[in-house]
Structures are given as structure tokens and as C-alpha cells.
Scaffold this active site. Sequence first.
Site, PDB file in Angstrom:
ATOM      1  N   HIS A 207      47.474  36.314  43.249  1.00 23.09           N
ATOM      2  CA  HIS A 207      46.458  37.280  42.526  1.00 23.09           C
ATOM      3  C   HIS A 207      47.132  38.727  42.801  1.00 23.09           C
ATOM      4  O   HIS A 207      46.305  39.685  42.461  1.00 23.09           O
ATOM      5  CB  HIS A 207      45.350  36.978  43.038  1.00 23.09           C
ATOM      6  CG  HIS A 207      44.917  37.247  44.606  1.00 23.09           C
ATOM      7  ND1 HIS A 207      45.359  36.597  45.685  1.00 23.09           N
ATOM      8  CD2 HIS A 207      44.632  38.379  45.050  1.00 23.09           C
ATOM      9  CE1 HIS A 207      45.357  37.113  46.745  1.00 23.09           C
ATOM     10  NE2 HIS A 207      44.599  38.368  46.413  1.00 23.09           N
TER      11      HIS A 207
HETATM   12  C1  UD1 Z   1      40.643  41.917  45.272  1.00 24.43           C
HETATM   13  C2  UD1 Z   1      41.362  42.967  46.467  1.00 24.43           C
HETATM   14  C3  UD1 Z   1      42.368  42.004  46.961  1.00 24.43           C
HETATM   15  C4  UD1 Z   1      41.802  40.748  47.738  1.00 24.43           C
HETATM   16  C5  UD1 Z   1      41.336  40.142  46.287  1.00 24.43           C
HETATM   17  C6  UD1 Z   1      40.701  38.634  46.907  1.00 24.43           C
HETATM   18  C7  UD1 Z   1      40.964  45.244  45.949  1.00 24.43           C
HETATM   19  C8  UD1 Z   1      41.923  46.629  45.669  1.00 24.43           C
HETATM   20  N1  UD1 Z   1      41.656  44.237  45.793  1.00 24.43           N
HETATM   21  O1  UD1 Z   1      41.780  41.821  44.471  1.00 24.43           O
HETATM   22  O2  UD1 Z   1      42.889  42.921  48.330  1.00 24.43           O
HETATM   23  O3  UD1 Z   1      43.045  40.098  48.019  1.00 24.43           O
HETATM   24  O4  UD1 Z   1      40.301  40.807  45.786  1.00 24.43           O
HETATM   25  O5  UD1 Z   1      40.764  37.901  45.756  1.00 24.43           O
HETATM   26  O6  UD1 Z   1      39.985  45.330  46.522  1.00 24.43           O
HETATM   27  N2  UD1 Z   1      37.635  39.139  37.953  1.00 24.43           N
HETATM   28  C9  UD1 Z   1      36.831  38.249  37.298  1.00 24.43           C
HETATM   29  N3  UD1 Z   1      35.730  37.798  37.955  1.00 24.43           N
HETATM   30  C10 UD1 Z   1      35.441  37.967  39.335  1.00 24.43           C
HETATM   31  C11 UD1 Z   1      36.107  38.915  40.165  1.00 24.43           C
HETATM   32  C12 UD1 Z   1      37.232  39.598  39.221  1.00 24.43           C
HETATM   33  O7  UD1 Z   1      36.983  38.095  36.122  1.00 24.43           O
HETATM   34  O8  UD1 Z   1      34.258  37.465  39.883  1.00 24.43           O
HETATM   35  C13 UD1 Z   1      38.663  39.968  37.282  1.00 24.43           C
HETATM   36  C14 UD1 Z   1      38.411  41.210  36.498  1.00 24.43           C
HETATM   37  O9  UD1 Z   1      39.235  41.097  35.385  1.00 24.43           O
HETATM   38  C15 UD1 Z   1      38.834  42.066  37.464  1.00 24.43           C
HETATM   39  C16 UD1 Z   1      40.006  41.404  38.104  1.00 24.43           C
HETATM   40  O10 UD1 Z   1      39.648  40.076  38.320  1.00 24.43           O
HETATM   41  O11 UD1 Z   1      39.303  43.206  36.850  1.00 24.43           O
HETATM   42  C17 UD1 Z   1      40.329  42.012  39.369  1.00 24.43           C
HETATM   43  O12 UD1 Z   1      39.278  42.185  40.374  1.00 24.43           O
HETATM   44  P1  UD1 Z   1      39.405  43.146  41.505  1.00 24.43           P
HETATM   45  O13 UD1 Z   1      38.125  42.889  42.307  1.00 24.43           O
HETATM   46  O14 UD1 Z   1      39.397  44.480  40.971  1.00 24.43           O
HETATM   47  O15 UD1 Z   1      40.549  42.768  42.206  1.00 24.43           O
HETATM   48  P2  UD1 Z   1      41.436  41.420  42.989  1.00 24.43           P
HETATM   49  O16 UD1 Z   1      42.657  41.212  42.161  1.00 24.43           O
HETATM   50  O17 UD1 Z   1      40.341  40.284  42.794  1.00 24.43           O
HETATM   51  N1  UDP Z   2      40.335  30.310  48.378  1.00 24.58           N
HETATM   52  C1  UDP Z   2      39.106  29.502  47.729  1.00 24.58           C
HETATM   53  N2  UDP Z   2      39.257  29.186  46.438  1.00 24.58           N
HETATM   54  C2  UDP Z   2      40.414  29.392  45.633  1.00 24.58           C
HETATM   55  C3  UDP Z   2      41.384  30.314  46.296  1.00 24.58           C
HETATM   56  C4  UDP Z   2      41.156  30.734  47.559  1.00 24.58           C
HETATM   57  O1  UDP Z   2      38.311  29.069  48.356  1.00 24.58           O
HETATM   58  O2  UDP Z   2      40.496  29.012  44.598  1.00 24.58           O
HETATM   59  C5  UDP Z   2      39.941  31.143  49.604  1.00 24.58           C
HETATM   60  C6  UDP Z   2      41.139  30.761  50.527  1.00 24.58           C
HETATM   61  O3  UDP Z   2      41.259  29.471  51.219  1.00 24.58           O
HETATM   62  C7  UDP Z   2      40.896  31.990  51.491  1.00 24.58           C
HETATM   63  C8  UDP Z   2      40.291  32.823  50.699  1.00 24.58           C
HETATM   64  O4  UDP Z   2      39.778  32.273  49.570  1.00 24.58           O
HETATM   65  O5  UDP Z   2      39.936  31.612  52.517  1.00 24.58           O
HETATM   66  C9  UDP Z   2      41.591  34.090  50.268  1.00 24.58           C
HETATM   67  O6  UDP Z   2      40.987  34.814  49.589  1.00 24.58           O
HETATM   68  P1  UDP Z   2      42.037  35.503  48.404  1.00 24.58           P
HETATM   69  O7  UDP Z   2      43.394  34.766  48.328  1.00 24.58           O
HETATM   70  O8  UDP Z   2      41.397  35.809  47.089  1.00 24.58           O
HETATM   71  O9  UDP Z   2      42.247  36.915  49.001  1.00 24.58           O
HETATM   72  P2  UDP Z   2      43.311  37.465  50.135  1.00 24.58           P
HETATM   73  O10 UDP Z   2      43.182  36.622  51.657  1.00 24.58           O
HETATM   74  O11 UDP Z   2      44.691  37.445  49.677  1.00 24.58           O
HETATM   75  O12 UDP Z   2      42.768  38.782  50.477  1.00 24.58           O
END
Ligand code: UD1
Ligand code: UDP
Length: 363
Positions: free
Chosen positions: A206
Amino acid sequence: MKICSVIGARPQFVKAGAVSRALKQDGRIEEVLIHTGQHYDFNMSEVFFREFDLAAPRHNLGVGSGRHGAQTGKMLEGLEEVFLSERPDLVLVYGDTNSTLAGALAAAKLHVPIAHVEAGLRSFNRAMPEEINRIVADGVSDVLFAPTDVAAAQLRREGHPEERIVWTGDVMYDAALMTADVARSRSRVLDALGLQDGGYYLATVHRAENTDDVRRLASIVESLATVAETHPVVLPLHPRTRAALERSGLLARAEQALRLVEPVGFVDMVRLEMGALAVASDSGGVQKEAFFYGVPCFVLRDETEWVELVDAGWNTLVPPGDAAAMATVMLARDASRRREVRPYGDGNASGVIVAELARRLGA
Ligand code: UD1
Ligand code: UDP
């Protein structure tokens, strides 16, 4: 004594799952949960509140998705209002997302003390949005809860005063231990997906640097497709990655070669991690959880903040780019360098955090 905890993205629900439980058990500090709304799909947010029995957030800012400035700006505005009405003695922020940044900045401007869980992590790559968020959050925090020796040493190197730095261990290890038995006894995810223990790879992707760069994303899909010729590869798909695969025309190839599933809840995720032959991931949390369950992880990045697992031979950096080279490393699963290490404490990082907060707040 009252604290406001700011959470908003998936990994923060897992971390709060451990810390909020410890705060509740201790009972000395009232915690008000604030959800920024950064993540909002059921299986990116609500599922974790149910699984960890987290209290419903008293405030949900409903900020949703957007560019960095717009998203963080909306959070700042909303959090300022909430802090002014709640008047917390301290604000607790977690990790390195935009919700972390906004929570820390909004509190700093109101002169509310801040504690940062997961302080001191660095990738030394300022192109990562998370690196900026970490540096700013650490810079304005009054209590720096460092999860590892490496993180604590980094904070010292940056000149943070000694009295601010508290080594805690990793709250994700707490969450991993809390969930292991439940996952083993209750999760049906392996049956549902027709998988055998030790018979598949688990992947997650991601990071912006992988999803927003078609060449890197294509190399990840192709390398995992090669792995999938010998072992099924399960990929719970982050919505960001699904959108990127669609945009770049890679979704059909990924669907044909890999087992794409919707994001799963934490209990099923832990079960998938435990049963995997190996994990391939660019996630901060997942690369440690693999280790917690004794599974090696291929880190789909150029660098990692969790260097101790690379040093100990459990995790291997697999920089995206050359699919054939990536697949060769991931299929070899070289175990010769793995050493027994315990860099994340004993599963009581949350207890250390609660005791330290209580001490500092005079609770
Ligand atoms: C964010 C964090 C990242 C973290 C990740 C965990 C920042 C800058 N990034 O990245 O550090 O590792 O969360 O998962 O804060 N979206 C949906 N539904 C949701 C959430 C997101 O459809 O419930 C889609 C949207 O298109 C959105 C994209 O995911 O634009 C990215 O979401 P965003 O929260 O901006 O960043 P992440 O890539 O999730
Ligand atoms: N996770 C989850 N379901 C998924 C993917 C991740 O429960 O389908 C959990 C994972 O086990 C961990 C947390 O989400 O505890 C990590 O989140 P993510 O990878 O989104 O973010 P990061 O740790 O890179 O910030």
C-alpha cells in the site's frame, strides 16, 4: 486526568487496541478517543473497534481521503475544536500518518503536552510522507515513547532531551500476543480461502512509493505472480492499491495470478500471518507481525525503519524494480542468517506507556 488519543488509520486502531485496553484496566486516566476519519471503510476501521472492543470514538471528524495538505488541514481544524472543548491534560498520537501529524501539531499550537507512541523511527527517506510526519511529531512531542533501542538511540542522536525519551517496547507486539490464541481458535480464514498452514505466501502492498509508480507496482505484481507458480499468494488489497492497479491496467494480471481478497480484520490477518510460509509486504506493521509469529518477511521497499529484523536475518529488503530478481530472493527463503532476537520487549509496552503517563500526569 484526561487524555485525548488521536487515531484515524488502520495501524492506529491496532496500536490503540493495545494501549486503550491497558488504560482502561489501569483506570487512573480517562481516555477520549478521537477518530479523524482518515480511514472509513468498514474493514479499514470499524472491524478493528469491534475486534479490540475499543470504545466508540467520542468524536469522529469524518475527514476522509484527499491530498496531504487538504486532508491534514481539515484534521487540524477539527482537532483544534475538539481539544478546546475537551481540554485534555495530554494528547496521545501514534505512528506516522497524517492523523499523527495533525494531532501533534494541533496540540502543540494549543500548548497541550503531547506523547508520541512509536517515536524515533526513521527511514532517512524524506520522499516518504511518513518520514516528514515522524520528524514533525517527534519534534513537538514532550514524551517520546521509543519502541526499540534503535529508535531511542536515534532520538538521542537528534538531540532530544533525555527526560523525554522512554523505551517501551512495541505496542504492536502486545496486540499480536493478545490476538494469537483468538486467531488460532476462531479464525476460519484458511478454510474459507482453501489454504493449508505453511502452504502459501501472504502479501500486502500500500505504500505510496509502490502504488504511485507503475514500474514498481508492475514489478511487485510480476514477482508475486512468479512466486504464485509454486505457492498460492494471498493479497488482501488495500483500497489505495486496488485503485492503482485499476488505473495502471494491472488489475486483470493480478486477479489472474494472485488470490486477491478485500482487506481482512485483524483476527483473520493474524491467522494468515501465522500460517504463511513467508510474507511479502511494504507494511510497517506486517513486517514485524510476521516475525512475532516466526515467519520470514520480504520487505518490498528500498529501506526500512525496522532494521533490527533485517540485521537478525528474519527480514530481507526486496527493492521493487526487477521482477525476476525479486522473485528469486522470495522463492529462495534463505534461513541461514536468522538469529533469535527480542528487540520489541516482552509484550507489555502498553503497560509501560500507561505507567509513564500516569507518573508524568501525577495521576
Ligand atoms: C495511510 C498512511 C500510511 C499508512 C496507511 C495504513 C498517510 C500519509 N499515510 O496511507 O502511512 O501506512 O495509511 O494503511 O497518512 N481509501 C479508501 N477507503 C478507506 C481509506 C482509504 O478507499 O477507508 C482509499 C482512498 O482512495 C484514499 C487512498 O485509499 O485516497 C489512500 O488513503 P490515505 O489514508 O490517504 O493513505 P493510505 O495509503 O491509506
Ligand atoms: N492489517 C489487517 N488487515 C489487512 C491488512 C493489514 O488487519 O488486510 C493489519 C496488520 O496486521 C497490521 C496493520 O493492519 O496490524 C498494519 O496496517 P497497514 O499495513 O495498513 O499500515 P502500516 O503498518 O504500514 O502503517
